[in-house]
Each structure stands twice: as C-alpha cells, then as structure tokens.
Design an enzyme around this catalytic site. Structure first.
Site, short mmCIF file in Angstrom:
data_model
loop_
_atom_site.label_atom_id
_atom_site.label_comp_id
_atom_site.label_asym_id
_atom_site.label_seq_id
_atom_site.Cartn_x
_atom_site.Cartn_y
_atom_site.Cartn_z
N ASP A 125 14.87 45.84 23.70
CA ASP A 125 14.97 44.78 22.69
C ASP A 125 14.51 45.29 21.33
OD1 ASP A 125 15.74 43.03 24.71
OD2 ASP A 125 13.67 42.52 25.17
N MET A 126 14.90 44.56 20.29
CA MET A 126 14.51 44.94 18.94
C MET A 126 12.99 44.95 18.79
SD MET A 126 15.86 43.45 15.27
CE MET A 126 15.24 41.78 15.53
#
Length: 290
Positions: A125-126
């Site tokens: 994920d970011m």
C-alpha cells in the site's frame, strides 16, 4: 556466454516442461527458443517443440538466448511511504519511478525508468514500506504471486492498542475477511507494540484489516522478506537488480511447478549473467555450498 544444464531425472521429459520447471523460462518461451535454433542437446540442435530430454543428457542454451532472458530485469526496491506499487491514480507516484540510475545500488542490465511493463510482484500500500519486487519476468511473477505460490511474506508491524495472547491467537487463526476464512498466519510480539507477521496469502490490505478486527491500529507496516529474499541493508528509496541465484531460489521456494525430474534437481554447469551477489542464495542446481 552459453549456459549448460544436465538432466538427472529418471524418465524422459519434454524439453520445454523441464526448462520451465528450472525457472529458465516459460514453456511458450522455451518453444520459441527451440524454433529459433537456440537449444541443443548433447551438441545437436533441437528443432522439434515436443523433443524429450533423456536421463543423463546435457542441454545447452545459446549465448544470445541467455542474454535475452537475462535482460528480463527484476527490480528489488526498498519502497518508502508515499509511493504506490500498483497503477497510480490522479497525483499518485508509482514506485517504478524510483528505479533510476541515481538510485541504483550495484549494476543492472538496464534502467526501467517509467517502463509500464514492470509489474509489482505482491503489492505494498501507499502507506506501507519495505521490500517490493517489480518485474517483467512472467515466470517469476507466477512463482511469487501465482495462485499456487507457497512463498512466505514477512512484515514488521507497529500497532496501537492492547496486545495480549488472545489477540495474537485470533490473528494467527481466528479471522475471516470478505466472508472467507484466512489462511493460518505466523504472528508474534517482538517488542511492546510491535508484531511480526508471516503470511502465505496477500488479500487486499490484509494485515491492516486483520488488526482492525481485533481492535488494533497499524501505524507502520514494513515488509522485510519475500520467501528466501530479504530486504537486508538496501537503503530506503534505493533499488538493485535481482540476481540469477535469487531468482532461482524464489522459484524453487514457491513450489509453483512440480519437479519435472520426479524429485531430483538439475545441475547447472555455467551461470547466467543476471548479476552476482556475495550473500544471495545459490541458483537451483549449482554446486555452490549452502
């Protein structure tokens, strides 16, 4: 430089199937190499796609074909928070943009830059960081993220909330996501507020959602290992090329393909040129000591 492999199985096997089981290339790529005249067995060029290699025979892959396969680069990246591993949306920054000459540690056959052909082999994920593989290698992709892959992914996770034995037990084998039971996970507390997760699946935001179900909030998620490949001392935001030895170790550990030789392994007489690593695991079939 050509590459030579010896087959020590007990029964004849189709050449393309055996090459795929070694992780050299896919079956389709093997058939293409045969049609191009790049494969020989016992010194004789093979021209039939269905050719079978016999026990004790040696296959040679021509130098040009070896180089073409080696040019299928896999990026080993220490992804920082703020970059997306998948397709970016809006103003998001894709992680592949970090794979520049300035950020390279060691040598690589090419610099991917913004090449869209490099797909993430297991997303981060970011707001997560750590080990990320980006590759144009279809065989490796199947090994790492294919439905039959058995590779472990290890994470160090910092959480807020009460951590006790009942909570850890639920994280290990008591949860479901999206109506489906999760596979058993290895979870342990390594220090106050810090957990180690080892997973064999990769559901969407799985660790964060698992923690939410037991009243924990993830404040940092750091992937440190994919199968036998460790992030080790690679600096944040930097990348290096996956070596041929590491690629073979990932494919072997994934167990996504059966051993075409009926349980034995092939001996590789010459190394391919993806790169060298002082600490990387030996390529499958090499005589290097472990």
């Amino acid at each position: 430089m050509s590459s030579t492999y010896s087959y020590d199985g007990k029964e004849p096997v189709r050449l393309n199937k055996w090459m795929a089981s070694l992780g050299i290339c896919s079956r389709r790529e093997a058939e293409s190499l045969i049609s191009q005249g790049s494969i020989s067995v016992e010194g004789q060029k093979v021209t039939e796609p269905g050719h079978k290699i016999e026990p004790g025979q040696t296959m040679t892959l021509a130098g040009k074909a070896t180089k073409a396969l080696d040019d299928q680069l896999t990026v080993v990246l220490h992804k920082p928070v703020g970059h997306v591993s998948a397709q970016p949306e809006g103003e998001q920054i894709p992680a592949i943009r970090l794979a520049t000459q300035d950020n390279l540690i060691g040598k690589a056959p090419k610099i991917p830059g913004r090449n869209p052909n490099f797909a993430p082999l297991g997303r981060l994920d970011m707001d997560s960081r750590g080990l990320l593989l980006l590759s144009e290698d279809g065989v490796l992709a199947k090994a790492v993220i294919g439905p039959s892959s058995a590779l472990e992914k290890e994470y160090l996770v910092t959480v807020q909330g009460q951590v006790n034995e009942p909570v850890i037990n639920k994280l290990r084998h008591g949860l479901s996501l999206d109506g489906r039971r999760l596979k058993a996970a290895k979870v342990e507390q390594v220090s106050p507020g810090r957990l180690r997760f080892v997973l064999r699946e990769g559901r969407n935001r799985q660790i964060r959602r698992m923690c939410e179900l037991v009243g924990l909030v993830v404040v940092d998620l750091f992937r440190v290992r994919i199968g036998p490949l460790e992030l080790a001392s690679l600096p944040e935001g930097k990348w290096r090329a996956l070596t041929s030895e590491e690629r073979a170790a990932l494919i072997k550990a994934s167990a996504f393909l059966p051993d075409a030789s009926g349980g034995s392994t092939a001996r590789k007489a010459s190394t391919r040129s993806r790169g060298k690593s002082r600490s990387g695991p030996a390529r499958a079939g090499q005589s290097r000591k472990r």
